[in-house]
Scaffold this motif. Structure first.
Motif, PDB file in Angstrom:
ATOM      1  N   ASP A  73      -6.253  16.586  17.477  1.00 21.03           N
ATOM      2  CA  ASP A  73      -6.956  15.248  17.913  1.00 21.03           C
ATOM      3  C   ASP A  73      -6.032  14.206  17.396  1.00 21.03           C
ATOM      4  OD1 ASP A  73      -9.186  13.897  18.514  1.00 21.03           O
ATOM      5  OD2 ASP A  73     -10.309  14.299  16.873  1.00 21.03           O
ATOM      6  N   ALA A  74      -6.517  12.913  17.737  1.00 16.97           N
ATOM      7  CA  ALA A  74      -5.912  11.676  17.448  1.00 16.97           C
ATOM      8  C   ALA A  74      -5.474  11.549  15.777  1.00 16.97           C
ATOM      9  CB  ALA A  74      -6.525  10.433  17.851  1.00 16.97           C
ATOM     10  N   LYS A  75      -4.343  11.036  15.331  1.00 18.14           N
ATOM     11  CA  LYS A  75      -4.081  10.866  14.035  1.00 18.14           C
ATOM     12  C   LYS A  75      -4.982   9.621  13.451  1.00 18.14           C
ATOM     13  CE  LYS A  75       0.029  11.156  12.530  1.00 18.14           C
ATOM     14  NZ  LYS A  75       1.532  10.988  12.062  1.00 18.14           N
ATOM     15  N   VAL A  76      -5.571  10.386  12.194  1.00 16.55           N
ATOM     16  CA  VAL A  76      -6.451   9.398  11.238  1.00 16.55           C
ATOM     17  C   VAL A  76      -5.382   9.201  10.171  1.00 16.55           C
ATOM     18  CG1 VAL A  76      -8.589   9.202   9.912  1.00 16.55           C
ATOM     19  CG2 VAL A  76      -8.481  10.554  11.946  1.00 16.55           C
ATOM     20  N   LEU A  77      -5.239   7.990   9.752  1.00 16.86           N
ATOM     21  CA  LEU A  77      -4.458   7.614   8.338  1.00 16.86           C
ATOM     22  C   LEU A  77      -5.456   7.246   7.244  1.00 16.86           C
ATOM     23  CD1 LEU A  77      -2.166   4.755  10.273  1.00 16.86           C
ATOM     24  CD2 LEU A  77      -1.746   7.283   9.584  1.00 16.86           C
ATOM     25  N   VAL A  78      -4.965   7.970   6.219  1.00 19.90           N
ATOM     26  CA  VAL A  78      -5.862   7.968   5.126  1.00 19.90           C
ATOM     27  C   VAL A  78      -4.953   6.800   4.182  1.00 19.90           C
ATOM     28  CG1 VAL A  78      -6.811   9.043   3.163  1.00 19.90           C
ATOM     29  CG2 VAL A  78      -6.661  10.055   5.487  1.00 19.90           C
ATOM     30  N   PHE A  79      -5.397   5.807   3.780  1.00 24.76           N
ATOM     31  CA  PHE A  79      -4.586   5.015   2.696  1.00 24.76           C
ATOM     32  C   PHE A  79      -5.247   4.836   1.594  1.00 24.76           C
ATOM     33  CE2 PHE A  79      -3.160   0.782   1.286  1.00 24.76           C
ATOM     34  CZ  PHE A  79      -1.961   1.146   1.123  1.00 24.76           C
ATOM     35  N   LYS A  80      -4.570   5.089   0.560  1.00 21.98           N
ATOM     36  CA  LYS A  80      -5.296   5.037  -0.985  1.00 21.98           C
ATOM     37  C   LYS A  80      -4.379   3.924  -1.749  1.00 21.98           C
ATOM     38  CE  LYS A  80      -7.134   9.461  -1.144  1.00 21.98           C
ATOM     39  NZ  LYS A  80      -7.367  10.701  -1.671  1.00 21.98           N
ATOM     40  N   LYS A  81      -5.128   2.981  -2.450  1.00 22.40           N
ATOM     41  CA  LYS A  81      -4.334   1.823  -3.165  1.00 22.40           C
ATOM     42  C   LYS A  81      -5.022   1.577  -4.449  1.00 22.40           C
ATOM     43  CE  LYS A  81      -2.344  -2.929  -2.654  1.00 22.40           C
ATOM     44  NZ  LYS A  81      -2.325  -2.990  -4.025  1.00 22.40           N
ATOM     45  N   ARG A  82      -4.284   1.570  -5.563  1.00 24.60           N
ATOM     46  CA  ARG A  82      -5.044   1.184  -6.863  1.00 24.60           C
ATOM     47  C   ARG A  82      -4.347  -0.158  -7.201  1.00 24.60           C
ATOM     48  NH1 ARG A  82      -3.296   6.234  -6.252  1.00 24.60           N
ATOM     49  NH2 ARG A  82      -4.644   7.706  -6.472  1.00 24.60           N
ATOM     50  N   LYS A  83      -5.047  -1.177  -7.238  1.00 27.31           N
ATOM     51  CA  LYS A  83      -4.624  -2.418  -7.272  1.00 27.31           C
ATOM     52  C   LYS A  83      -4.062  -2.771  -8.607  1.00 27.31           C
ATOM     53  CE  LYS A  83      -9.339  -4.175  -8.183  1.00 27.31           C
ATOM     54  NZ  LYS A  83     -10.354  -5.207  -8.064  1.00 27.31           N
ATOM     55  N   ARG A  84      -3.003  -3.389  -8.569  1.00 30.07           N
ATOM     56  CA  ARG A  84      -2.406  -3.971 -10.001  1.00 30.07           C
ATOM     57  C   ARG A  84      -1.726  -2.921 -10.415  1.00 30.07           C
ATOM     58  NH1 ARG A  84      -6.992  -7.090  -9.995  1.00 30.07           N
ATOM     59  NH2 ARG A  84      -8.011  -5.535 -11.420  1.00 30.07           N
ATOM     60  N   LYS A  85      -1.437  -1.608  -9.776  1.00 27.06           N
ATOM     61  CA  LYS A  85      -0.878  -0.442 -10.478  1.00 27.06           C
ATOM     62  C   LYS A  85       0.458  -0.293  -9.673  1.00 27.06           C
ATOM     63  CE  LYS A  85      -4.565   1.001 -13.084  1.00 27.06           C
ATOM     64  NZ  LYS A  85      -4.897  -0.168 -13.613  1.00 27.06           N
ATOM     65  N   HIS A  86       0.917  -0.559  -8.683  1.00 25.06           N
ATOM     66  CA  HIS A  86       1.851  -0.538  -7.773  1.00 25.06           C
ATOM     67  C   HIS A  86       1.749   1.215  -7.392  1.00 25.06           C
ATOM     68  CE1 HIS A  86       5.629  -1.512  -5.827  1.00 25.06           C
ATOM     69  NE2 HIS A  86       6.118  -0.308  -6.567  1.00 25.06           N
ATOM     70  N   SER A  87       0.517   1.542  -7.159  1.00 25.77           N
ATOM     71  CA  SER A  87       0.369   2.842  -6.774  1.00 25.77           C
ATOM     72  C   SER A  87      -0.215   2.890  -5.308  1.00 25.77           C
ATOM     73  CB  SER A  87      -0.513   3.606  -7.517  1.00 25.77           C
ATOM     74  OG  SER A  87      -1.001   5.113  -7.070  1.00 25.77           O
ATOM     75  N   ARG A  88       0.664   3.374  -4.417  1.00 27.21           N
ATOM     76  CA  ARG A  88      -0.018   3.600  -2.900  1.00 27.21           C
ATOM     77  C   ARG A  88       0.062   4.881  -2.210  1.00 27.21           C
ATOM     78  NH1 ARG A  88       2.570  -1.944  -0.577  1.00 27.21           N
ATOM     79  NH2 ARG A  88       4.271  -0.789  -1.716  1.00 27.21           N
ATOM     80  N   ARG A  89      -0.557   5.398  -1.465  1.00 27.88           N
ATOM     81  CA  ARG A  89      -0.253   6.630  -0.785  1.00 27.88           C
ATOM     82  C   ARG A  89      -0.915   6.364   0.614  1.00 27.88           C
ATOM     83  NH1 ARG A  89      -3.194  11.108  -3.461  1.00 27.88           N
ATOM     84  NH2 ARG A  89      -1.807  10.555  -5.062  1.00 27.88           N
ATOM     85  N   LEU A  90      -0.221   6.993   1.619  1.00 23.61           N
ATOM     86  CA  LEU A  90      -0.561   6.958   3.104  1.00 23.61           C
ATOM     87  C   LEU A  90      -0.056   8.225   3.652  1.00 23.61           C
ATOM     88  CD1 LEU A  90      -1.103   5.226   5.643  1.00 23.61           C
ATOM     89  CD2 LEU A  90       1.294   4.989   5.999  1.00 23.61           C
ATOM     90  N   ASN A  91      -1.403   8.890   4.096  1.00 25.28           N
ATOM     91  CA  ASN A  91      -1.274  10.171   4.587  1.00 25.28           C
ATOM     92  C   ASN A  91      -1.878  10.164   5.778  1.00 25.28           C
ATOM     93  OD1 ASN A  91      -0.134  11.793   2.478  1.00 25.28           O
ATOM     94  ND2 ASN A  91      -2.219  11.822   1.477  1.00 25.28           N
ATOM     95  N   GLY A  92      -1.282  11.087   6.812  1.00 25.47           N
ATOM     96  CA  GLY A  92      -1.824  11.218   8.195  1.00 25.47           C
ATOM     97  C   GLY A  92      -2.527  12.505   8.316  1.00 25.47           C
ATOM     98  N   PHE A  93      -3.515  12.664   9.137  1.00 32.78           N
ATOM     99  CA  PHE A  93      -4.272  13.962   9.392  1.00 32.78           C
ATOM    100  C   PHE A  93      -4.545  14.055  10.862  1.00 32.78           C
ATOM    101  CE2 PHE A  93      -8.368  15.982   9.925  1.00 32.78           C
ATOM    102  CZ  PHE A  93      -8.142  17.378   9.212  1.00 32.78           C
ATOM    103  N   ARG A  94      -4.356  15.279  11.397  1.00 30.20           N
ATOM    104  CA  ARG A  94      -4.601  15.403  12.717  1.00 30.20           C
ATOM    105  C   ARG A  94      -5.572  17.048  12.692  1.00 30.20           C
ATOM    106  NH1 ARG A  94       0.053  15.094  16.799  1.00 30.20           N
ATOM    107  NH2 ARG A  94      -1.596  15.216  18.356  1.00 30.20           N
ATOM    108  N   ARG A  95      -6.843  16.845  13.091  1.00 29.43           N
ATOM    109  CA  ARG A  95      -7.549  18.074  13.166  1.00 29.43           C
ATOM    110  C   ARG A  95      -7.195  18.918  14.377  1.00 29.43           C
ATOM    111  NH1 ARG A  95     -13.699  17.629  14.913  1.00 29.43           N
ATOM    112  NH2 ARG A  95     -13.315  16.090  16.687  1.00 29.43           N
ATOM    113  N   GLU A  96      -7.261  20.124  14.419  1.00 30.94           N
ATOM    114  CA  GLU A  96      -7.231  21.070  15.677  1.00 30.94           C
ATOM    115  C   GLU A  96      -8.468  21.217  16.256  1.00 30.94           C
ATOM    116  OE1 GLU A  96      -5.229  24.496  13.993  1.00 30.94           O
ATOM    117  OE2 GLU A  96      -3.270  23.847  14.541  1.00 30.94           O
TER     118      GLU A  96
END
Length: 121
Positions: A73-96
């Motif tokens: 399937d089309a890519k779904v972006l999962v973005f997690k951010k914790r404000k004021r902690k300089h912590s960010r994560r970006l993951n992509g997910f494609r289901r079959e």
């Protein structure tokens, strides 16, 4: 007709294309195979003149499915951010996914002819 596929229920008519999570085993659900669902996998069937409701499945109704494609399937972006902690994560997910086409829906002959007895509960 309403079909029970692994993990989902789908309302379909003839020539519908449905997208479901990848169906296993892959050798049974291979591209180009035609699979016939019957009995417990058919939850409801009907037309403008009648409706067959299963408890839990409708006996005598058959639905032919053609496996057209197994893909991602089309890519779904999962973005997690914790404000004021300089912590960010970006993951992509494609289901079959498996893409199916409904080739035919067959009901018992008595319902096609219209010589069934109507019952009122």
């Amino acid at each position: 007709a309403v079909l029970q596929l692994p993990g989902t229920q789908q309302k379909v008519t003839v020539d519908d294309v449905i997208v479901v999570n990848k169906l296993r085993p892959v050798d049974k659900w291979a591209v180009g195979n035609t699979i016939t669902l019957k009995d417990e996998d058919i939850l409801l069937a009907g037309s403008t003149h009648f409706t067959l409701v299963g408890l839990p499945g409708v006996s005598g109704v058959e639905v032919d499915l053609l496996v057209e494609e197994i893909t991602r399937d089309a890519k779904v972006l999962v973005f997690k951010k914790r404000k004021r902690k300089h912590s960010r994560r970006l993951n992509g997910f494609r289901r079959e996914v498996t893409i199916l086409r409904v080739m035919d829906i067959r009901v018992p002959e008595q319902y096609e002819r219209g010589d069934y007895k109507e019952t009122v509960a």
